[in-house]
Design a protein around this motif. Structure first.
Motif, mmCIF file in Angstrom:
data_model
loop_
_atom_site.group_PDB
_atom_site.id
_atom_site.type_symbol
_atom_site.label_atom_id
_atom_site.label_comp_id
_atom_site.label_asym_id
_atom_site.label_seq_id
_atom_site.Cartn_x
_atom_site.Cartn_y
_atom_site.Cartn_z
ATOM 1 N N GLY A 205 0.811 -1.218 0.000
ATOM 2 C CA GLY A 205 0.000 0.000 0.000
ATOM 3 C C GLY A 205 0.842 1.263 0.000
ATOM 4 O O GLY A 205 0.529 2.231 -0.706
ATOM 5 N N ALA A 206 1.929 1.264 0.779
ATOM 6 C CA ALA A 206 2.799 2.436 0.819
ATOM 7 C C ALA A 206 3.447 2.678 -0.543
ATOM 8 O O ALA A 206 3.469 3.816 -1.039
ATOM 9 C CB ALA A 206 3.875 2.235 1.887
ATOM 10 N N ARG A 208 2.375 1.639 -3.462
ATOM 11 C CA ARG A 208 1.345 2.017 -4.432
ATOM 12 C C ARG A 208 0.959 3.489 -4.286
ATOM 13 O O ARG A 208 0.805 4.224 -5.281
ATOM 14 C CB ARG A 208 0.120 1.113 -4.251
ATOM 15 N N GLU A 209 0.804 3.947 -3.055
ATOM 16 C CA GLU A 209 0.414 5.344 -2.834
ATOM 17 C C GLU A 209 1.528 6.300 -3.239
ATOM 18 O O GLU A 209 1.266 7.352 -3.855
ATOM 19 C CB GLU A 209 0.056 5.556 -1.355
ATOM 20 N N LEU A 210 2.770 5.958 -2.926
ATOM 21 C CA LEU A 210 3.879 6.844 -3.269
ATOM 22 C C LEU A 210 4.091 6.923 -4.780
ATOM 23 O O LEU A 210 4.353 8.003 -5.327
ATOM 24 C CB LEU A 210 5.156 6.373 -2.568
ATOM 25 N N THR A 211 3.984 5.785 -5.467
ATOM 26 C CA THR A 211 4.117 5.828 -6.931
ATOM 27 C C THR A 211 2.960 6.620 -7.546
ATOM 28 O O THR A 211 3.151 7.358 -8.517
ATOM 29 C CB THR A 211 4.175 4.411 -7.531
ATOM 30 N N LYS A 212 1.775 6.489 -6.977
ATOM 31 C CA LYS A 212 0.625 7.260 -7.470
ATOM 32 C C LYS A 212 0.882 8.760 -7.339
ATOM 33 O O LYS A 212 0.584 9.543 -8.254
ATOM 34 C CB LYS A 212 -0.625 6.854 -6.694
ATOM 35 N N LYS A 213 1.422 9.176 -6.195
ATOM 36 C CA LYS A 213 1.706 10.592 -5.986
ATOM 37 C C LYS A 213 2.745 11.109 -6.977
ATOM 38 O O LYS A 213 2.631 12.218 -7.514
ATOM 39 C CB LYS A 213 2.166 10.830 -4.546
ATOM 40 N N THR A 216 1.178 11.520 -10.370
ATOM 41 C CA THR A 216 0.362 12.737 -10.396
ATOM 42 C C THR A 216 1.243 13.973 -10.545
ATOM 43 O O THR A 216 0.918 14.900 -11.303
ATOM 44 C CB THR A 216 -0.481 12.840 -9.106
#
Length: 265
Positions: A205-206, A208-213, A216
């Protein structure tokens, strides 16, 4: 004349060693012909490295060393001189890489070498995100021009497992090998499976969220989506959760060879 080198990356959890071509064609990474991954604290099989030198079809001309663990690098260089191996060369921070962070000299060499390894075969104008999952897990951004722009650092699988065990009275330490068995639905029914779930899905999850940021952030400056690269000892555990990513176990070794060629002029 074709030549090869031995590259050694001394990390905080393991030592990675490879036999690679000294040079690579433009737009490619050096070919790795053999490799070893040794847990930190285990003996390095220098006899095996000497066999690589003796059995290689082309000359092995140098042993290149770098990594995030300077005391181990110095120790390995001294031991290397006691065996029939080429003279070791310790990389400096004179690197073929633009670095856009507040304190470039404080960035870990492993992160920079990974970026160099990616840039060697990165399509022109394409950004990249590098996820290196070792003792620590780093999620770093390479912009379309190939500049290292920084990223995030968080505990890796093993560090998180040890911390939960060390800083609590009753929680057991979960070996990384057990995380393959983490509940797929995230629901642990016993303390052990709850730990497996938290350690595994927390890391997924960490990342995935960091790559998403970072994706963006990139959308503000380019329409080209980044390629995600996975490397480090924990990368094979993450890879099934990121099917779009490229698994590159030798990324740091590529960076060592390319940086050494740059430093030798």
């Amino acid at each position: 004349m074709d030549q090869r080198v031995i590259a050694i990356d001394a990390g905080n959890s393991r030592i990675k060693i490879g036999l690679l071509d000294q040079h690579a064609p433009p737009g490619a990474r050096p070919t790795c012909h053999a490799d070893l991954f040794i847990p930190l604290g285990d003996a390095v099989p220098f006899e095996r490295l000497a066999e690589w030198v003796e059995e290689s079809s082309v000359p092995v001309v140098q042993v290149l060393m770098s990594g995030s663990n300077p005391p181990v690098i110095d120790e390995l260089a001294a031991l290397c001189r006691n065996h029939p191996l080429p003279e070791p060369y310790l990389l400096t921070r004179k690197l073929p890489l633009e670095i856009d962070v507040e304190r470039p000299k404080k960035v870990g060499m492993d992160r920079l070498l990974n970026a160099i390894g990616v840039n060697a075969a990165r399509p022109e104008g394409e950004p990249a995100i590098i996820v290196s999952c070792g003792t620590a897990c780093t999620v770093d951004l390479i912009n379309p021009e190939g500049t290292f722009c920084g990223g995030s650092i968080l505990p890796g699988f093993e560090m998180s497992a040890r911390a939960l065990h060390h800083y609590t009275a009753l929680l057991p330490e979960i070996p990384v090998e057990e995380l393959h068995a983490a509940p797929k639905n995230g629901l642990g029914k016993r303390t052990r499976t709850a730990l497996q779930s938290g350690l595994f899905w927390g890391q997924v999850g960490a990342v995935r969220e960091l790559t998403k940021k970072l994706k963006t952030l990139l959308q503000k400056s380019t329409d080209t989506p980044p390629t995600v690269y996975l490397t480090g000892g924990g990368a094979p555990l993450l890879a099934p959760q990121f099917p779009e990513a490229i698994l590159e176990p030798h990324l740091t070794l590529y960076g060592i060879v390319i940086a050494a060629e740059h430093q030798h002029g």
